[in-house]
Design a protein around this motif. Sequence first.
Motif, short mmCIF file in Angstrom:
data_model
loop_
_atom_site.label_atom_id
_atom_site.label_comp_id
_atom_site.label_asym_id
_atom_site.label_seq_id
_atom_site.Cartn_x
_atom_site.Cartn_y
_atom_site.Cartn_z
N TYR A 205 0.84 -1.20 0.00
CA TYR A 205 0.00 0.00 0.00
C TYR A 205 0.87 1.25 0.00
O TYR A 205 2.10 1.18 0.18
CB TYR A 205 -0.95 -0.01 1.21
N ASP A 206 0.25 2.40 -0.15
CA ASP A 206 0.95 3.69 -0.23
C ASP A 206 1.16 4.24 1.19
O ASP A 206 0.25 4.83 1.78
CB ASP A 206 0.14 4.68 -1.06
N SER A 208 3.23 6.57 2.07
CA SER A 208 3.39 8.03 2.02
C SER A 208 2.05 8.72 2.24
O SER A 208 1.94 9.68 3.01
CB SER A 208 3.98 8.45 0.67
N GLU A 209 1.03 8.21 1.54
CA GLU A 209 -0.31 8.77 1.70
C GLU A 209 -0.84 8.53 3.12
O GLU A 209 -1.57 9.35 3.68
CB GLU A 209 -1.26 8.13 0.67
N GLN A 210 -0.44 7.40 3.70
CA GLN A 210 -0.86 7.09 5.07
C GLN A 210 -0.35 8.13 6.07
O GLN A 210 -1.07 8.55 6.97
CB GLN A 210 -0.35 5.69 5.47
N ARG A 212 0.49 11.25 5.37
CA ARG A 212 -0.23 12.52 5.10
C ARG A 212 -1.63 12.49 5.71
O ARG A 212 -2.09 13.49 6.29
CB ARG A 212 -0.29 12.78 3.59
N CYS A 213 -2.29 11.35 5.60
CA CYS A 213 -3.65 11.22 6.16
C CYS A 213 -3.62 11.30 7.69
O CYS A 213 -4.55 11.84 8.30
CB CYS A 213 -4.28 9.90 5.72
N GLU A 235 7.76 9.20 -2.04
CA GLU A 235 6.62 8.39 -2.46
C GLU A 235 7.02 6.92 -2.36
O GLU A 235 7.88 6.44 -3.11
CB GLU A 235 6.20 8.75 -3.88
N LYS A 237 5.82 2.77 -1.82
CA LYS A 237 4.90 1.64 -1.73
C LYS A 237 5.52 0.64 -0.76
O LYS A 237 6.64 0.16 -0.97
CB LYS A 237 4.68 0.99 -3.09
#
Length: 350
Positions: A205-206, A208-210, A212-213, A235, A237
Amino acid sequence: MRKKKKPINLLFFLSLSVFFVLILTMIVAMALVFLFISMGMLKDLSEMSLLKSFILLAIISIIMGTILTTLIGNTILSPFRVLNKAMKKLAGGDFSVRVNLSNRIASYEFEELSASFNSMAEQLGSVEMLRSDFVNNFSHEFKTPIVSLKGFAKILKSKDLSDGERNEFLDIIISEAERLTILSQNVLSLSKIENQLIVTNNELYDISEQVRCAILLLDQKWKKKLIQFDVDIDEIKFKGNEELLNQVFINLIDNAIKFSNENSTIKVKLTDYDDHISFVIIDQGLGMDQNTQRYIFDKFYQGDNSHATEGNGIGLTIVKKIIELYNGSIIVDSKPYLGTTIQVDINKLM
């Protein structure tokens, strides 16, 4: 330099002792027979008298053998008596008991036995202390909001309250209820993680986005303190348990916000390496002294009593347990009033 004596094996010593008793008994019996013969006491003795003489020798041999065996047995069994007494104390709950089993002949085995027993007693004492501390702290953390809920609920029964006061007390009750909910969830999470030996449910899964969230999820807290975020995120994975690692990031970011000063900046950096990823968070808050840093991963430990109502001291314990499941590392660098830097390295699953 003085040479260390080579230890004698206990089994060899026991065998040698039995052999020594038998040989010594035989020598004594033979010596008595030769003595009687040389003194002419066995001449012209009837068969019955000769039989009586051998019976007498046998009795003397048995008595001597018994005495020698008792003396040697006492030497060997003395450390076991000490150990038995210590084990009874340990079974009775006295985890401070220690033994030093000494035996001049078979010293090696007894030294090993002493070390093993003392280590066991120390470990049991540590477990009991942790259990006792956990129960006491857990009871305290639950008792405080429950008492608060009860008190404000009684006040709300009063008819003399204004709408503003009533709403204020209701907000406190809601806040305390949320605190109990978070505490319950954290305790359940910690219990689950402590019984987990390997990381399961790993998916790509991502991450990096985790991160940020996780920052956005706590936006009400950092916006309230006018905190700015300086974010440098690769970025990435990552194959891992998204739910577990989410707890890591949320707890670390929440801690940084909690202990940061108003109008300060929190730096967040996520870097991708060949065999691991590195998450670094730097705040400009209260910081910690060396003594506090030693205990921040202990259950319910809160280094700053003035902030005790804002947390329950379990978050960093959960973080450390999760990182250990990944065979990773967590490093804390902090100084009082100069902020805190926490670096978490999480190994990539092969």
